[in-house]
Write a protein that holds these residues in place. Sequence first.
Motif, short mmCIF file in Angstrom:
data_model
loop_
_atom_site.label_atom_id
_atom_site.label_comp_id
_atom_site.label_asym_id
_atom_site.label_seq_id
_atom_site.Cartn_x
_atom_site.Cartn_y
_atom_site.Cartn_z
N ARG A 139 2.44 -1.74 12.89
CA ARG A 139 1.27 -0.95 11.68
C ARG A 139 0.91 0.52 12.12
O ARG A 139 -0.08 0.90 13.24
CB ARG A 139 0.23 -1.80 11.52
N GLY A 199 -1.86 3.93 5.62
CA GLY A 199 -2.48 3.48 6.45
C GLY A 199 -3.30 4.91 7.34
O GLY A 199 -4.03 4.71 8.79
N GLN A 200 -3.28 5.97 7.23
CA GLN A 200 -4.02 6.74 7.81
C GLN A 200 -6.14 6.27 8.18
O GLN A 200 -5.67 7.06 9.75
CB GLN A 200 -4.24 8.14 7.47
N HIS A 201 -5.80 5.82 7.13
CA HIS A 201 -7.90 5.88 7.68
C HIS A 201 -8.35 4.85 8.54
O HIS A 201 -8.97 4.50 9.33
CB HIS A 201 -8.54 6.31 6.78
N ASP A 202 -7.53 3.59 8.46
CA ASP A 202 -7.64 2.05 8.83
C ASP A 202 -6.24 1.70 9.90
O ASP A 202 -6.74 0.76 10.32
CB ASP A 202 -8.18 1.23 8.50
N ALA A 203 -5.80 2.50 10.21
CA ALA A 203 -4.80 1.60 11.44
C ALA A 203 -3.60 2.43 11.98
O ALA A 203 -3.06 3.33 12.02
CB ALA A 203 -3.03 1.88 10.49
N ARG A 245 0.72 -1.04 -0.13
CA ARG A 245 0.44 -0.37 -0.10
C ARG A 245 0.88 1.05 -0.02
O ARG A 245 2.08 1.09 0.69
CB ARG A 245 -0.98 0.38 0.92
#
Length: 294
Positions: free
Chosen positions: A240, A54-58, A50
């Motif tokens: 993560r 991952g700002q929105h889901d991690a 990716r």
Amino acid sequence: MSLAACVMQTAPLPAPAPETAALARSAESAAFATYYASVETRLVSDGMLRVDGGQHDAPFSAAMLAANFERIALFDEYTLSAGRFVARETPSRLRRWEQPVQLQPHFGRTVSPDQQATDRAVLTAFGQRLSDATGHPVTSVSTGGNFHVLYLDRDEQKTAGDLVRSLVPGVGPETIAAIEGMPRSTFCAVFAFSQPGGPPVYIAAVAIIRAEHPDLLRQSCIHEEIAQGMGLPNDSAGARPSIFNDDEEFALLTAHDAMLLRLLYDARLSPGMTPDAARPIVRAIAETLVGGAS
């Protein structure tokens, strides 16, 4: 793959040879290129490699950041046993650079001039990103570097010993063996060196980037190996969103990883610190970076 070792002080190096047209790959190298292209395609189709960060889901907390820093910066992924590097996580001490980091690319014979130009641009941009994250000077140079980035194909990797010894005088035979014996399953690697008998401060590093890699894997290797060569030698399955995780979910340095680098080069920490000594300081810095200790 990230390893740390001791080495004699580096010496000035000659200017690189002029760029020439790329040579054709050997059959084995061509097979490697096909393999890595298929790996990249499969990983991307599976939602890996990716580039969104991952700002929105991690989400992560200050406590998570501190714990990840301890595991990644203060533990080693490999240890030297019977003249070989073996995968064995062990507690270590904080290591980082004190002198400015100068990234110098070196290209094998199958890397075309156009690809070299792209690689140089990626390296320069990432050096600036690291400098911004750490507050430590990181630049890209054509000669006289101390962090050498080798873009080698399969054939060159298997015979890289003389080149590595010329770049880092005093490098040990176990490092040469690890580089020349890198299996296909190892996408890339970095080896960072400190002065024998001196403090745990890096004075030189060598990253191996496979010339057969397609664009995204190539850039991912640059991000992970050079960031690890700054002093983050371990991986953690629990980290993560992070490139310091062998699951290959993220291809490029994330905001979480930039905070790890900021922690590493914070003046309140110093080379040689053990996990126990660093822990309370790391927690305090992490709370400032993330906000809150939850």
